[in-house]
Motif scaffolding. Structure first.
Motif, PDB file in Angstrom:
ATOM      1  N   GLN A 165       3.455   5.784  -3.164  1.00  0.00           N
ATOM      2  CA  GLN A 165       3.731   6.947  -2.342  1.00  0.00           C
ATOM      3  C   GLN A 165       5.239   7.207  -2.390  1.00  0.00           C
ATOM      4  OE1 GLN A 165       2.251   6.226   1.611  1.00  0.00           O
ATOM      5  NE2 GLN A 165       0.110   6.233   0.975  1.00  0.00           N
ATOM      6  N   HIS A 166       5.639   8.281  -3.034  1.00  0.00           N
ATOM      7  CA  HIS A 166       7.062   8.489  -3.269  1.00  0.00           C
ATOM      8  C   HIS A 166       7.702   9.513  -2.324  1.00  0.00           C
ATOM      9  CE1 HIS A 166       6.623   5.930  -6.697  1.00  0.00           C
ATOM     10  NE2 HIS A 166       5.741   6.735  -7.267  1.00  0.00           N
ATOM     11  N   GLY A 167       6.984  10.544  -1.953  1.00  0.00           N
ATOM     12  CA  GLY A 167       7.551  11.533  -1.047  1.00  0.00           C
ATOM     13  C   GLY A 167       8.525  12.470  -1.726  1.00  0.00           C
ATOM     14  N   SER A 219       2.339  -0.770   4.994  1.00  0.00           N
ATOM     15  CA  SER A 219       2.502  -1.378   3.677  1.00  0.00           C
ATOM     16  C   SER A 219       1.619  -2.602   3.491  1.00  0.00           C
ATOM     17  CB  SER A 219       3.972  -1.766   3.461  1.00  0.00           C
ATOM     18  OG  SER A 219       4.387  -2.742   4.408  1.00  0.00           O
ATOM     19  N   HIS A 273       2.253  15.578   6.554  1.00  0.00           N
ATOM     20  CA  HIS A 273       2.219  15.283   5.125  1.00  0.00           C
ATOM     21  C   HIS A 273       3.380  15.977   4.424  1.00  0.00           C
ATOM     22  CE1 HIS A 273      -1.866  14.037   6.163  1.00  0.00           C
ATOM     23  NE2 HIS A 273      -1.852  13.336   5.052  1.00  0.00           N
ATOM     24  N   ASP A 292       4.598  16.442   0.466  1.00  0.00           N
ATOM     25  CA  ASP A 292       4.246  16.229  -0.941  1.00  0.00           C
ATOM     26  C   ASP A 292       3.058  15.286  -1.079  1.00  0.00           C
ATOM     27  OD1 ASP A 292       6.236  17.921  -1.660  1.00  0.00           O
ATOM     28  OD2 ASP A 292       7.424  16.448  -2.781  1.00  0.00           O
ATOM     29  N   VAL A 326       2.201  12.854   0.856  1.00  0.00           N
ATOM     30  CA  VAL A 326       2.426  11.531   1.447  1.00  0.00           C
ATOM     31  C   VAL A 326       2.345  11.646   2.970  1.00  0.00           C
ATOM     32  CG1 VAL A 326       4.079   9.658   1.747  1.00  0.00           C
ATOM     33  CG2 VAL A 326       3.864  10.797  -0.475  1.00  0.00           C
ATOM     34  N   ALA A 343       6.886   6.202   6.485  1.00  0.00           N
ATOM     35  CA  ALA A 343       5.579   6.369   5.855  1.00  0.00           C
ATOM     36  C   ALA A 343       4.518   6.001   6.883  1.00  0.00           C
ATOM     37  CB  ALA A 343       5.456   5.487   4.617  1.00  0.00           C
ATOM     38  N   HIS A 370       0.799  -1.222   0.000  1.00  0.00           N
ATOM     39  CA  HIS A 370       0.000   0.000   0.000  1.00  0.00           C
ATOM     40  C   HIS A 370       0.836   1.278   0.000  1.00  0.00           C
ATOM     41  CE1 HIS A 370      -3.351  -2.669   0.631  1.00  0.00           C
ATOM     42  NE2 HIS A 370      -4.180  -1.661   0.578  1.00  0.00           N
ATOM     43  N   THR A 371       2.158   1.145  -0.010  1.00  0.00           N
ATOM     44  CA  THR A 371       3.007   2.332  -0.118  1.00  0.00           C
ATOM     45  C   THR A 371       3.709   2.398  -1.476  1.00  0.00           C
ATOM     46  OG1 THR A 371       4.954   1.208   0.820  1.00  0.00           O
ATOM     47  CG2 THR A 371       3.434   2.278   2.365  1.00  0.00           C
ATOM     48  N   THR A 402       1.453   5.072   6.316  1.00  0.00           N
ATOM     49  CA  THR A 402       0.510   4.084   5.812  1.00  0.00           C
ATOM     50  C   THR A 402       1.157   2.709   5.860  1.00  0.00           C
ATOM     51  OG1 THR A 402      -0.448   5.713   4.299  1.00  0.00           O
ATOM     52  CG2 THR A 402      -0.901   3.394   3.827  1.00  0.00           C
TER      53      THR A 402
END
Length: 314
Positions: free
Chosen positions: A177-179, A224, A201, A203, A205, A220, A173-174, A222
């Protein structure tokens, strides 16, 4: 919408299946609770879920046995029988890993997964019966049972593909999501006291910040595994534990301490600049800071809902 798709949608809405799925899922959760069992069946040390890799063995063996039954002739019969045996042997660990993954699902995913499991069990039963009559010398009945098993297996594989590629069950789930690649301010330093954590947060993420021993760590936010909110979990011993299914990650490098997660949690570099905490994605090959995550503050506060969820996985 195609007919197969409509049929799966009906399964997703079939709440009557919950009467069976609920108790079976609870029993499965108890069975896989030990850490070693959970990590092995989840593929925690493999880098991705174990179940998809194992399904290839059973599906491949049974598919080739069906092909040899149909076109191989008498000289191919020993090979066909061997492939039936190989598929049966592979089906057992495949089913256990699938049961482990399914135990974390809810709602529509759990309903479709239940039917998927029943279909797989039916296919296994048909192939076991096929092997038994083959060994007695009844080739015709053995081939017929094998063909029936292959038909059920194909339907079950379709449901498995739906769960993975349409519903996104047990995917990382990541992954998307790059950041930020450059240092990005996310929080005032004064807003994060020692022993506290915040979800911010960067960018777009969500990032979990945690401060201890005058160091700021960032992962992160969230999970994974199934997308759980790590900011609502527990923090202890330099790790954070997801409130949904108990996946535990080290702050130092995002590594997995306990499954069911099989993909490490993305880590961010941190620094304090002009009174602001800044984060960025670590450059390629950048190691974790020396001593990062070696110590931990007390268990962090959780809401009541998170406590109840944690009780189910402890």
């Amino acid at each position: 919408m195609s007919m197969p798709h409509r049929m799966v949608r009906r399964l997703e809405r079939a709440k009557a299946l919950d009467k069976v799925a609920g108790p079976v899922s609870a029993a499965a959760q108890r069975m896989v609770r030990p850490r070693l069992v959970r990590n092995f069946l989840s593929g925690t040390n493999l880098g991705h879920p174990l179940h998809p890799a194992l399904t290839d063995v059973a599906i491949g063996a049974w598919s080739m046995s069906t092909l040899l039954d149909a076109a191989g002739g008498p000289e191919a019969e020993p090979a066909a029988d061997l492939l039936v045996k190989a598929g049966i042997a592979a089906a057992v660990p495949t089913a256990l890993s699938g049961l482990n993954d399914w135990s974390d699902t809810v709602g529509a995913d759990r309903r479709v997964g239940l039917v998927h499991a029943v279909a797989n069990s039916t296919a296994l039963t048909l192939y076991a019966a096929s092997l038994a009559v083959r060994l007695r010398g009844d080739r015709r009945a053995g081939k017929a049972l094998g063909l029936a098993g292959f038909g059920v297996l194909a339907a079950s594989a379709y449901l498995g593909g739906h769960l993975s590629f349409v519903r996104g069950v047990n995917v990382n789930h990541t992954a998307f999501q790059h950041g930020p690649q450059d240092w990005t301010p996310v929080l005032s330093e004064s807003d994060l006291a020692d022993g506290e954590h915040r979800t911010v947060h960067a960018d777009g993420v969500p990032v979990l910040l945690y401060r201890t021993d005058r160091q700021v760590f960032a992962l992160a936010a969230t999970c994974s595994h199934m997308g759980g909110p790590l900011g609502e979990g527990t923090i202890a011993d330099g790790c954070v534990t997801c409130p949904w299914h108990g996946s535990t990650f080290r702050f130092s490098d995002g590594g997995i301490v306990r499954g069911p997660a099989s993909t490490p949690e993305p880590r961010f570099e941190t620094r304090v600049q002009d009174g602001r905490i800044e984060v960025r994605v670590p450059p390629a090959g950048a190691p974790a800071r020396k001593g990062e995550g070696a110590h931990a503050g007390p268990t962090e506060r959780m809401g009541r809902a998170a406590r109840r969820r944690m009780a189910r996985v402890s």
